[in-house]
Design an enzyme around this catalytic site. Structure first.
Site, PDB file in Angstrom:
ATOM      1  CG  ASP A   1      -0.249  -0.068   2.536  1.00 39.02           C
ATOM      2  OD1 ASP A   1       0.949  -0.448   2.580  1.00 39.02           O
ATOM      3  OD2 ASP A   1      -0.877   0.260   3.563  1.00 39.02           O
TER       4      ASP A   1
ATOM      5  CG  HIS B   1       6.021  -0.053  10.933  1.00 31.55           C
ATOM      6  ND1 HIS B   1       5.880  -0.497  12.234  1.00 31.55           N
ATOM      7  CD2 HIS B   1       5.756   1.274  10.956  1.00 31.55           C
ATOM      8  CE1 HIS B   1       5.542   0.521  13.004  1.00 31.55           C
ATOM      9  NE2 HIS B   1       5.470   1.605  12.262  1.00 31.55           N
TER      10      HIS B   1
END
Length: 312
Positions: free
Chosen positions: A10, A240
């Site tokens: 994303d 992340h």
């Protein structure tokens, strides 16, 4: 021998670091990129991925995927206004390429069919595309070499609710379908990603060592780092998504536990990642990392990215 990789993304700021790492690491062959809603709308995610790949000289194909979750989801993706389209203030030239004509799920199925047992997938957004690929081809689960997922909060609070992390809570039904069907899953939850931080000096040094990579990543992450300084007096950046790639190339940096993953699908705790580690289940959850060695690895790999998308 290189490992063939698909990034399901994303595409926002930490995804940009993951793309750069995938292009730069000599042991990885980026066979394709699929996009999904999450950090921003899927059309912008696709545009972001293509911009980054073009900037770094990669011809890897991009296939656009899901624009919304499979079912009800408690979280709605958002980007703060100062982060614009997911890549902060970064400016790119016009694109000279287009996305694949195949939807992401079909693209995933086709590549895995062509290379059964040889494709690792790093899923760094909601798992909607992976669930759709499972729907299209029952053999998909068995043909994937491994699935490394950035998502979940297992032994700590979430970041969208007290229970849930964004990638899982953006589509809990998809995550449950994926965890039920695929055994070779490695989860990089907030438990481990939040143990890492790339400070401002990291990006300054990277820009000096490799402007073609470092300047873009410094700009892309700049909005996050400015917001961190404003809200928490912390100008660092938690990478992340990059941890999924680091596990693929350097698993010895991590500690983990085995068990079985599932997701709460309704009620007050919808989107919560559940983990039964009473026995020796098929799934691995990453719980610890050598943060210093990880930062050194990330710098070494990213500093080697040349303008053609390969190591210098």
């Amino acid at each position: 021998m290189q490992r063939k990789l698909i990034l399901d993304t994303d595409c926002g700021a930490d995804d940009a670091l993951a793309i750069a790492y995938a292009l730069a690491h000599p042991d990885l062959d980026l066979a394709g990129v699929t996009t999904v809603f999450g950090n921003t709308g899927v059309e912008k995610c696709t545009l972001n991925a293509m911009r980054l790949l073009q900037h770094w000289g990669s011809k890897s194909e991009v296939a656009e995927g899901a624009a919304a979750p499979r079912g009800d989801a408690p979280n709605r993706w958002f980007y703060p206004a100062d982060m614009k389209d997911g890549l902060g203030d970064a400016v790119f030239p016009p694109l000279d390429r287009q996305a694949s004509t195949l939807p992401a799920a079909d693209f995933l199925v086709e590549i895995v069919k062509q290379h059964p047992g040889d494709i690792d997938i790093c899923a760094i957004g909601p798992l909607t595309n992976i669930a759709a690929a499972l729907d299209r081809d029952p053999s998909f689960a068995g043909n994937v070499r491994s699935l490394i997922v950035m998502g979940g909060a297992v032994f700590r609070p979430g970041n969208t609710t007290a229970f849930a992390e964004a990638n899982i809570s953006n589509d809990p039904a998809a995550a449950q379908a994926v965890f039920s069907a695929i055994d070779r899953v490695v989860l990089a939850p907030l438990d481990v990603t939040e143990q890492t931080d790339l400070d401002e000096r990291f990006f300054t040094r990277l820009a000096a060592a490799n402007p073609g990579c470092g300047d873009v990543l410094a700009t892309v992450t700049g909005s996050f780092r400015r917001m961190g300084r404003r809200l928490w007096d912390d100008g660092g950046f938690v990478p992340h998504d990059l941890l999924t790639l680091a596990f693929l190339t350097d698993p010895g940096l991590f500690q983990s536990v085995q068990g079985r993953l599932s997701v709460t699908l309704d009620g007050a705790e919808i989107g919560r990642t559940l983990f039964d580690n009473a026995g020796t289940g098929p799934h691995r959850v990453l719980t610890g990392i050598d943060a210093g060695a990880f930062a050194a690895l990330a710098f070494r790999v990213l500093a080697a990215l040349d303008s053609g998308g390969a190591t210098a």
